[in-house]
Design a protein around this motif. Structure first.
Motif, PDB file in Angstrom:
ATOM      1  N   ASP A 276      -3.154   4.744  -1.621  1.00  0.00           N
ATOM      2  CA  ASP A 276      -4.093   3.851  -0.949  1.00  0.00           C
ATOM      3  C   ASP A 276      -4.587   4.392   0.386  1.00  0.00           C
ATOM      4  O   ASP A 276      -5.684   4.044   0.825  1.00  0.00           O
TER       5      ASP A 276
ATOM      6  N   ARG B 271       0.847  -1.197   0.000  1.00  0.00           N
ATOM      7  CA  ARG B 271       0.000   0.000   0.000  1.00  0.00           C
ATOM      8  C   ARG B 271       0.884   1.250   0.000  1.00  0.00           C
ATOM      9  O   ARG B 271       2.016   1.231   0.496  1.00  0.00           O
TER      10      ARG B 271
ATOM     11  N   ALA C  21     -12.536  -3.368   6.840  1.00  0.00           N
ATOM     12  CA  ALA C  21     -13.266  -3.147   5.589  1.00  0.00           C
ATOM     13  C   ALA C  21     -14.709  -2.713   5.797  1.00  0.00           C
ATOM     14  O   ALA C  21     -15.305  -2.089   4.918  1.00  0.00           O
TER      15      ALA C  21
ATOM     16  N   SER D 258      -6.351  -0.893   7.086  1.00  0.00           N
ATOM     17  CA  SER D 258      -6.191  -2.247   6.551  1.00  0.00           C
ATOM     18  C   SER D 258      -7.522  -2.865   6.142  1.00  0.00           C
ATOM     19  O   SER D 258      -8.598  -2.370   6.476  1.00  0.00           O
ATOM     20  N   ASP D 259      -7.445  -4.004   5.457  1.00  0.00           N
ATOM     21  CA  ASP D 259      -8.645  -4.724   5.052  1.00  0.00           C
ATOM     22  C   ASP D 259      -9.395  -5.314   6.246  1.00  0.00           C
ATOM     23  O   ASP D 259     -10.575  -5.664   6.115  1.00  0.00           O
TER      24      ASP D 259
ATOM     25  N   SER E 242     -10.563   1.981  -4.789  1.00  0.00           N
ATOM     26  CA  SER E 242     -10.265   1.594  -3.408  1.00  0.00           C
ATOM     27  C   SER E 242      -9.431   2.673  -2.746  1.00  0.00           C
ATOM     28  O   SER E 242      -8.805   3.499  -3.411  1.00  0.00           O
TER      29      SER E 242
END
Length: 255
Positions: free
Chosen positions: A78, A5, A239, A235-236, A129
């Motif tokens: 990102d 990222r 999400a 971070s994911d 994203s």
């Protein structure tokens, strides 16, 4: 958590910016620091392995050009984090405060938050994203003797929620962290700049002890705590989190 990222941290030369940059780098991100003072940026970059650029986050053309430059160098953006100081002035009753001291953090704060978030959002929506993060003290929830800090925080709270609604369908998340009195970020110089009288390290320790006593946990947040939270939110693993503010005040107030 942030492997491959690219993160931009505006106001990244301060203690919180350095801490978050270090955590992001350790999590695998490529980090760019941006701020007004090259000497402090250079020091923070050396400590964290980040790149840095001198930038005035209130300069609309410069912010847009910088975002374009980062995207060109790294291929994408990102994560965008805004920690830019707003010139807050505190400790004086509103009835005794000048209009300039009250409005300065509001005008500066919302302008640079809008500009950096907009620059990031334009690129993130195009790529489908990204995560935009902000940070303030949560004073919009009610804090006496905080001057224009409460109004500035309230304006930024609203910006984050509105932007999240607009860019969410494009895969971009927008959220913020409320935190106040991060213990190991407090210094005599920083407190003096916010309107406090001159003091030494012992006096700062006394302030931290008082802040500890006001929290539900009886422990003020540390830089590492906020950096870990900022890493999680970027971070994911986070999400499903957007359009909201995370209360990281250690219980300074309930939310």
């Amino acid at each position: 958590m942030l492997k491959d990222r690219t993160a931009v941290i505006y106001g990244g030369a301060g203690s919180l910016g350095t801490g978050i940059a270090r955590a992001y780098a350790e999590a695998g991100a490529r980090v760019f620091l941006a701020g007004r003072t090259e000497s402090t940026l250079r020091k923070a970059a050396a400590e964290t392995g980040a790149s840095y650029d001198v930038l005035d986050a209130e300069d609309e053309e410069a912010v847009e050009a910088h975002a374009a430059s980062v995207a060109e160098r790294a291929g994408r953006i990102d994560i965008s984090v805004n920690l830019v100081p707003r010139g807050d002035f505190q400790g004086v009753p509103l009835t005794e405060m000048s209009v300039e001291d009250y409005t300065r953090p509001v005008v500066r704060g919302i302008a640079c938050q809008f500009l950096t978030a907009r620059a990031a959002a334009r690129r993130m929506t195009a790529q489908g994203s990204g995560v935009i993060l902000s940070l303030n003290s949560g004073s919009a929830n009610g804090s006496p003797m905080m001057g224009g800090t409460a109004a500035a925080d309230g304006a930024i709270d609203a910006l984050i929620r509105q932007l999240a609604q607009e860019v969410g369908p494009s895969g971009v998340r927008v959220c913020g962290i409320w935190t106040a009195g991060v213990a190991d970020s407090l210094t005599p110089e920083k407190l003096s700049a916010a309107g406090a009288p001159a003091m030494d390290e012992a006096a700062v320790s006394g302030i931290v002890a008082h802040l500890d006593s006001l929290r539900m946990t009886r422990r003020s947040p540390r830089i590492a705590d906020i950096a870990a939270l900022a890493t999680f939110l970027a971070s994911d693993a986070a999400a499903s989190i957007t359009g909201t503010w995370i209360n990281a005040t250690a219980g300074m107030f309930a939310s």
